[in-house]
Design a protein around this motif. Structure first.
Motif, PDB file in Angstrom:
ATOM      1  N   PRO B  84       0.963  -1.355  -0.158  1.00  0.00           N
ATOM      2  CA  PRO B  84       0.192   0.017   0.209  1.00  0.00           C
ATOM      3  C   PRO B  84       0.758   1.121  -0.288  1.00  0.00           C
ATOM      4  CG  PRO B  84      -0.693  -1.692   1.602  1.00  0.00           C
ATOM      5  CD  PRO B  84       0.204  -2.052   1.637  1.00  0.00           C
ATOM      6  N   LYS B  85       0.449   2.296  -0.228  1.00  0.00           N
ATOM      7  CA  LYS B  85       0.593   3.702  -0.188  1.00  0.00           C
ATOM      8  C   LYS B  85       1.834   3.624  -1.242  1.00  0.00           C
ATOM      9  CE  LYS B  85      -2.097   6.006   2.768  1.00  0.00           C
ATOM     10  NZ  LYS B  85      -2.497   7.024   3.328  1.00  0.00           N
ATOM     11  N   LYS B  86       3.081   3.228  -0.900  1.00  0.00           N
ATOM     12  CA  LYS B  86       4.074   3.285  -2.012  1.00  0.00           C
ATOM     13  C   LYS B  86       4.733   1.731  -2.500  1.00  0.00           C
ATOM     14  CE  LYS B  86       6.114   7.465   0.973  1.00  0.00           C
ATOM     15  NZ  LYS B  86       6.771   7.980   1.562  1.00  0.00           N
ATOM     16  N   PRO B  87       4.205   1.535  -3.575  1.00  0.00           N
ATOM     17  CA  PRO B  87       5.086   0.189  -4.091  1.00  0.00           C
ATOM     18  C   PRO B  87       5.881   0.193  -4.238  1.00  0.00           C
ATOM     19  CG  PRO B  87       2.455   1.024  -5.263  1.00  0.00           C
ATOM     20  CD  PRO B  87       3.069   1.828  -4.441  1.00  0.00           C
TER      21      PRO B  87
END
Lengths: 176, 104
Positions: B84-87
């Protein structure tokens, strides 16, 4: 979380999954192929950093989301004195520039593709898949006599300038 | 560059904690790295991490999210669900690779 293994002592800070996110809105006002990209590249980067992202298409930027036009954006050397002959510093004579749009578009598309960067519609697909939001400008729609059905299916709405201002409360704004 | 202990081994990392030596990585280390950033590894996570490892070996640099989708066949949406968020950065970190350099 219970840790049973040895903890690395240096861990990157990726932020928290449920912390309030940074918010960003990018206004895309240009319909030239070269000027379509800066907003898309930054939007994609922002999403990859966990930032809430809104793209607002207005004026010439409307071509980026208009179904009948989005595949045909062009790049013209006319008026762009920073365009040089391939592989050198020599300028392309401005008198010749207007006739070179077709070739310049083809070349730019190839350079972009060579870098593994998608074409505009494909890039917007990726941005939406990553959680980005697309919005269209009311006045531009009215001027062009376009409706939501004429735009990409993932455009969430045609909104007024004040809707946009309201929606981007607290966001960082970028006008391109 | 610092050396830290992960899963009982001395590992070289950069100042942010990303591994700096490709061959020092193994699955036990990846599990610790993942746990450390709140990712619980499933088969789907491993498939992506293994793709990143092998792609790095042949391409010489860490795949971006775009490349993980186009070359690896893992849709962007799935990457955001799994990491999540910053793959892109999370995948690279767990795979023991540098952060991707590419813009797209």
């Amino acid at each position: 979380m219970t840790m049973t293994m040895t903890k690395p002592s240096i861990v990157p800070n990726f932020g928290s999954d449920d912390a309030p996110t940074r918010k960003m809105a990018i206004i895309c006002s240009k319909g030239n192929l070269d000027m379509a990209y800066p907003g898309l590249i930054l939007a994609n980067a922002a999403l990859g950093e966990g930032v809430e992202l809104h793209l607002f298409f207005t004026f010439w930027g409307f071509d980026m989301i208009t179904k009948s036009r989005m595949e045909h954006l062009q790049f013209s050397p006319a008026g762009n004195t920073a365009l040089h002959m391939p592989g050198g510093d020599a300028h392309i004579p401005q008198a010749l520039a207007p006739a070179m749009t077709g070739m310049a578009t083809k070349m730019l598309k190839k350079q972009i593709a060579d870098l593994g960067v998608p074409e505009v519609p494909d890039f917007l697909d990726q941005i939406v898949a990553a959680g980005g939001h697309l919005w269209a400008c009311r006045m531009s729609a009215d001027m062009n006599k376009l409706e939501l059905a004429d735009l990409r299916d993932d455009v969430e709405g045609i909104i007024s300038a004040s809707d946009f201002i309201e929606m981007t409360d607290g966001a960082q704004l970028l006008f391109i | 560059m610092p050396t830290i202990e992960i899963a009982g081994k001395d590992i070289d990392v950069n100042e942010e904690g990303f591994l700096t030596k490709y061959d020092q990585w193994d699955e036990a280390i990846a599990k610790v790295l993942a746990e450390q950033i709140g990712v619980e590894m499933t088969d789907e996570h491993w498939k992506i991490v293994n793709f990143l490892r092998s792609d790095f070996k042949s391409a010489g640099e860490t795949a971006t999210s775009r490349r993980v989708q186009v070359v690896g066949g893992f849709p962007i949406k799935e990457q955001f669900v799994l990491f999540p968020k910053k793959p892109a950065k999370k995948m690279a970190y767990i795979a023991g690779l540098p952060k991707p350099k590419g813009c797209v």
